[in-house]
Write a protein that holds these residues in place. Sequence first.
Motif, PDB file in Angstrom:
ATOM      1  N   GLU A  79       0.840  -1.203   0.000  1.00 25.36           N
ATOM      2  CA  GLU A  79       0.000   0.000   0.000  1.00 25.36           C
ATOM      3  C   GLU A  79       0.877   1.256   0.000  1.00 25.36           C
ATOM      4  OE1 GLU A  79      -3.083   2.600  -0.282  1.00 25.36           O
ATOM      5  OE2 GLU A  79      -3.086   0.444  -0.655  1.00 25.36           O
ATOM      6  N   THR A  80       1.972   1.211   0.739  1.00 24.20           N
ATOM      7  CA  THR A  80       2.922   2.329   0.721  1.00 24.20           C
ATOM      8  C   THR A  80       3.437   2.542  -0.695  1.00 24.20           C
ATOM      9  OG1 THR A  80       3.583   1.884   3.010  1.00 24.20           O
ATOM     10  CG2 THR A  80       5.094   3.207   1.682  1.00 24.20           C
ATOM     11  N   LEU A  81       3.774   1.458  -1.377  1.00 24.65           N
ATOM     12  CA  LEU A  81       4.256   1.544  -2.758  1.00 24.65           C
ATOM     13  C   LEU A  81       3.189   2.132  -3.676  1.00 24.65           C
ATOM     14  CD1 LEU A  81       6.450   1.005  -4.835  1.00 24.65           C
ATOM     15  CD2 LEU A  81       5.578  -1.338  -5.033  1.00 24.65           C
ATOM     16  N   ARG A  85       3.786   5.528  -5.761  1.00 25.53           N
ATOM     17  CA  ARG A  85       3.669   5.567  -7.216  1.00 25.53           C
ATOM     18  C   ARG A  85       2.698   6.661  -7.669  1.00 25.53           C
ATOM     19  NH1 ARG A  85       7.808   4.483  -8.119  1.00 25.53           N
ATOM     20  NH2 ARG A  85       8.690   2.438  -8.280  1.00 25.53           N
ATOM     21  N   ALA A  86       1.628   6.858  -6.905  1.00 26.12           N
ATOM     22  CA  ALA A  86       0.658   7.891  -7.263  1.00 26.12           C
ATOM     23  C   ALA A  86       1.288   9.287  -7.179  1.00 26.12           C
ATOM     24  CB  ALA A  86      -0.563   7.808  -6.355  1.00 26.12           C
ATOM     25  N   ALA A  87       2.111   9.518  -6.173  1.00 26.23           N
ATOM     26  CA  ALA A  87       2.710  10.837  -5.963  1.00 26.23           C
ATOM     27  C   ALA A  87       4.053  11.006  -6.671  1.00 26.23           C
ATOM     28  CB  ALA A  87       2.891  11.082  -4.465  1.00 26.23           C
ATOM     29  N   HIS A  88       4.805   9.932  -6.805  1.00 23.22           N
ATOM     30  CA  HIS A  88       6.159   9.977  -7.373  1.00 23.22           C
ATOM     31  C   HIS A  88       6.354   8.791  -8.321  1.00 23.22           C
ATOM     32  CE1 HIS A  88       7.318  12.971  -4.340  1.00 23.22           C
ATOM     33  NE2 HIS A  88       6.635  12.234  -3.495  1.00 23.22           N
ATOM     34  N   PRO A  89       5.765   8.835  -9.504  1.00 25.92           N
ATOM     35  CA  PRO A  89       5.801   7.662 -10.387  1.00 25.92           C
ATOM     36  C   PRO A  89       7.196   7.244 -10.853  1.00 25.92           C
ATOM     37  CG  PRO A  89       4.829   9.549 -11.502  1.00 25.92           C
ATOM     38  CD  PRO A  89       5.012   9.941 -10.076  1.00 25.92           C
ATOM     39  N   ASP A  90       8.158   8.142 -10.832  1.00 28.12           N
ATOM     40  CA  ASP A  90       9.496   7.813 -11.326  1.00 28.12           C
ATOM     41  C   ASP A  90      10.502   7.515 -10.220  1.00 28.12           C
ATOM     42  OD1 ASP A  90       8.677   8.150 -13.970  1.00 28.12           O
ATOM     43  OD2 ASP A  90       9.028  10.310 -13.864  1.00 28.12           O
ATOM     44  N   LEU A  91      10.073   7.528  -8.969  1.00 30.29           N
ATOM     45  CA  LEU A  91      10.970   7.283  -7.839  1.00 30.29           C
ATOM     46  C   LEU A  91      11.361   5.809  -7.785  1.00 30.29           C
ATOM     47  CD1 LEU A  91      12.344   8.442  -5.301  1.00 30.29           C
ATOM     48  CD2 LEU A  91      10.232   7.975  -4.069  1.00 30.29           C
ATOM     49  N   PRO A  92      12.650   5.489  -7.852  1.00 34.50           N
ATOM     50  CA  PRO A  92      13.071   4.078  -7.811  1.00 34.50           C
ATOM     51  C   PRO A  92      12.809   3.458  -6.425  1.00 34.50           C
ATOM     52  CG  PRO A  92      14.860   5.484  -8.614  1.00 34.50           C
ATOM     53  CD  PRO A  92      13.781   6.382  -8.099  1.00 34.50           C
ATOM     54  N   VAL A  93      12.243   2.262  -6.442  1.00 33.02           N
ATOM     55  CA  VAL A  93      11.940   1.538  -5.203  1.00 33.02           C
ATOM     56  C   VAL A  93      12.397   0.095  -5.365  1.00 33.02           C
ATOM     57  CG1 VAL A  93      10.130   0.750  -3.627  1.00 33.02           C
ATOM     58  CG2 VAL A  93       9.918   2.980  -4.765  1.00 33.02           C
ATOM     59  N   VAL A  94      13.127  -0.392  -4.362  1.00 33.88           N
ATOM     60  CA  VAL A  94      13.491  -1.806  -4.287  1.00 33.88           C
ATOM     61  C   VAL A  94      12.652  -2.389  -3.152  1.00 33.88           C
ATOM     62  CG1 VAL A  94      15.308  -3.486  -3.809  1.00 33.88           C
ATOM     63  CG2 VAL A  94      15.825  -1.417  -5.125  1.00 33.88           C
ATOM     64  N   VAL A  95      11.849  -3.393  -3.459  1.00 34.86           N
ATOM     65  CA  VAL A  95      10.978  -4.010  -2.461  1.00 34.86           C
ATOM     66  C   VAL A  95      11.717  -5.170  -1.818  1.00 34.86           C
ATOM     67  CG1 VAL A  95       8.793  -5.196  -2.084  1.00 34.86           C
ATOM     68  CG2 VAL A  95       8.915  -3.284  -3.702  1.00 34.86           C
TER      69      VAL A  95
END
Length: 101
Positions: A79-81, A85-95
């Motif tokens: 849900e955090t992701l 994504r809604a606010a920062h679609p290009d922010l890199p995230v490693v889950v």
Amino acid sequence: MGGSLSEMTMPVATGNRTANILVVDDDASVRRLLSFNLSQMGYQVSTVDSGEEALARIADQAPDLILLDVMLPGIDGLETLRRLRAAHPDLPVVVLAANNN
């Protein structure tokens, strides 16, 4: 796989500064371990222990990369992701996910 080990472990610079990584994990030992190792590699590291805190921190200033645990109390990692994504679609995230089996 090309490049020497030292080339592969050099921190990524963004402009004239070292990349900032946000570690989001409710396990204090995991936060300490990741923070220590990434800091030793030259990265700027900040940590939070919940999805809510991560979203608040990112609203002030987005990091260059997020390491996000899936199993968080309250707002879970998925849900955090979604909210990230809604606010920062290009922010890199490693889950990050652990299997205790």
